[in-house]
Design a protein around this motif. Structure first.
Motif, short mmCIF file in Angstrom:
data_model
loop_
_atom_site.label_atom_id
_atom_site.label_comp_id
_atom_site.label_asym_id
_atom_site.label_seq_id
_atom_site.Cartn_x
_atom_site.Cartn_y
_atom_site.Cartn_z
N SER A 69 19.66 65.95 72.58
CA SER A 69 20.93 66.03 71.86
C SER A 69 22.04 65.27 72.60
O SER A 69 22.89 64.64 71.96
CB SER A 69 21.35 67.49 71.66
N GLU A 70 22.02 65.30 73.94
CA GLU A 70 23.00 64.55 74.72
C GLU A 70 22.81 63.04 74.52
O GLU A 70 23.77 62.28 74.36
CB GLU A 70 22.89 64.91 76.20
N LEU A 71 21.55 62.63 74.55
CA LEU A 71 21.24 61.21 74.37
C LEU A 71 21.63 60.75 72.97
O LEU A 71 22.21 59.66 72.79
CB LEU A 71 19.75 60.97 74.60
N LYS A 72 21.35 61.58 71.97
CA LYS A 72 21.69 61.24 70.59
C LYS A 72 23.20 61.13 70.42
O LYS A 72 23.70 60.20 69.77
CB LYS A 72 21.13 62.31 69.65
N LYS A 73 23.92 62.07 70.99
CA LYS A 73 25.39 62.04 70.90
C LYS A 73 25.94 60.78 71.56
O LYS A 73 26.85 60.13 71.03
CB LYS A 73 25.98 63.28 71.57
N TYR A 74 25.38 60.43 72.71
CA TYR A 74 25.83 59.22 73.40
C TYR A 74 25.57 57.98 72.55
O TYR A 74 26.44 57.09 72.42
CB TYR A 74 25.11 59.08 74.74
N ALA A 75 24.38 57.89 71.96
CA ALA A 75 24.01 56.72 71.16
C ALA A 75 24.92 56.58 69.94
O ALA A 75 25.35 55.48 69.59
CB ALA A 75 22.55 56.82 70.72
N ILE A 76 25.22 57.70 69.28
CA ILE A 76 26.08 57.66 68.08
C ILE A 76 27.50 57.29 68.46
O ILE A 76 28.15 56.48 67.77
CB ILE A 76 26.03 59.02 67.36
N PRO B 113 13.83 58.22 59.59
CA PRO B 113 13.40 59.59 59.93
C PRO B 113 12.78 59.71 61.32
O PRO B 113 12.82 60.78 61.92
CB PRO B 113 12.37 59.92 58.83
N SER B 114 12.19 58.64 61.83
CA SER B 114 11.53 58.73 63.14
C SER B 114 12.36 58.08 64.24
O SER B 114 11.84 57.67 65.28
CB SER B 114 10.15 58.04 63.08
N TRP B 115 13.66 58.03 64.04
CA TRP B 115 14.55 57.34 64.98
C TRP B 115 14.57 58.02 66.34
O TRP B 115 14.65 59.24 66.46
CB TRP B 115 15.97 57.32 64.40
N TYR B 116 14.49 57.18 67.39
CA TYR B 116 14.65 57.68 68.76
C TYR B 116 15.90 57.01 69.33
O TYR B 116 16.02 55.78 69.33
CB TYR B 116 13.43 57.31 69.61
N PRO B 117 16.88 57.79 69.82
CA PRO B 117 18.17 57.23 70.23
C PRO B 117 18.16 56.47 71.55
O PRO B 117 19.14 55.83 71.90
CB PRO B 117 19.07 58.46 70.34
N GLY B 118 17.06 56.54 72.29
CA GLY B 118 16.99 55.82 73.57
C GLY B 118 16.50 54.40 73.38
O GLY B 118 16.59 53.81 72.30
N PHE B 119 15.95 53.81 74.45
CA PHE B 119 15.39 52.46 74.37
C PHE B 119 14.09 52.50 73.57
O PHE B 119 13.24 53.36 73.78
CB PHE B 119 15.13 51.91 75.78
#
Length: 270
Positions: A133-140, A83-89
């Protein structure tokens, strides 16, 4: 002359089964004698009159998935994010620098202390992204297109000599590999023992061995238990807490599967 179900002569004189084709009886000797797959092999390939109970093993012997199912991907994604996921480093909670969906950047290193290398490559790619949202999309996308395929290939290649893997077994092995490294099933790594046991049909031992990892880390211990249950044919992503002292496959099945399911998990390949 009498015929069995696959229209070969009595006692299978040509020592082959059909319709999957050209499976010599002597290959049965490679399996553990008391395993389900050995009983099926001897009964169906070599004409032995065995089981006192049905052994449900598909005739598509030789089938192995190459890719995770959507359910398997969902399970892996939820285990790696939360639930607390951050898609960056970010720190993975165990002192390792990680990016996106559990992608290891550097072990036992703080992300802030790193520059260049894999981190530098990713930073250049996400440099122009200004929104979450851009960072999340990139990570996925990176997870699905670049990271996950590496582990799928590693598992497929490691179990190349295994005659059959169900989709759930393949998914469980990818989940396990994702937590412990793409080379975990290679020669001279502890996971090689899992490969050896799966080859002879000793799935209970393989599952129990998975639960012997990370006993000092409750989070990873729970994850390994969930993976072992899936490997034995249980449901995807069992949300649970590890009972005290419950590390073996017998305990897992008794705790989380009904008596009927426990029996069928041991003697059936899905």
């Amino acid at each position: 002359m009498s015929y069995h179900d696959w229209l070969y002569g009595y006692s299978n004189p040509v020592k082959f089964k059909d319709p999957t084709g050209l499976f010599p009886c002597e290959n049965c000797a490679h399996f553990r004698p008391d395993s389900a797959i050995s009983r099926w092999c001897m009964a169906n390939c070599c004409g032995w009159k065995i089981p006192k109970f049905p052994v449900y093993i598909p005739i598509t012997l030789g089938y192995k998935p190459k890719y995770m199912s959507e359910q398997g991907k969902d399970m892996l994604f939820s285990l790696e994010t939360g639930p607390s996921w951050y898609p960056g480093f970010h720190d993975d909670g165990r002192g390792n620098c990680t990016f996106g969906v559990g992608e290891l950047i550097a072990k036992d290193r703080d992300c802030a202390d790193l520059s260049g290398g894999k981190k530098g490559i990713i930073e250049r790619q996400i440099n122009d992204m200004s929104t979450y949202s851009e960072l999340k999309k990139y990570a996925i996308n990176r997870f699905h297109l670049h990271i996950l395929p590496t582990f799928e290939r590693a598992v497929y290649n490691a179990f190349m000599e295994v005659l059959y893997l169900s989709q759930k077994q393949f998914d469980a092995l990818v989940v396990f590999s994702y937590a412990h490294g793409a080379n975990e099933f290679d020669e001279y790594h502890p996971g090689k023992k899992i490969v050896e046991k799966v080859k002879i049909g000793d799935y209970e031992y393989a599952a129990a061995y998975m639960t012997s990892y990370d006993l000092e880390d409750p989070v990873l211990q729970n994850r390994n238990m969930e993976t072992a249950i899936l490997f034995l044919g249980g449901p995807y992503h069992v949300a649970m807490e590890a009972p005290a002292g419950c590390y073996g496959a017998e305990c897992l099945m008794e705790t989380y599967l009904s008596d009927k399911d426990r029996f069928m998990r041991l003697f059936r390949i899905f």
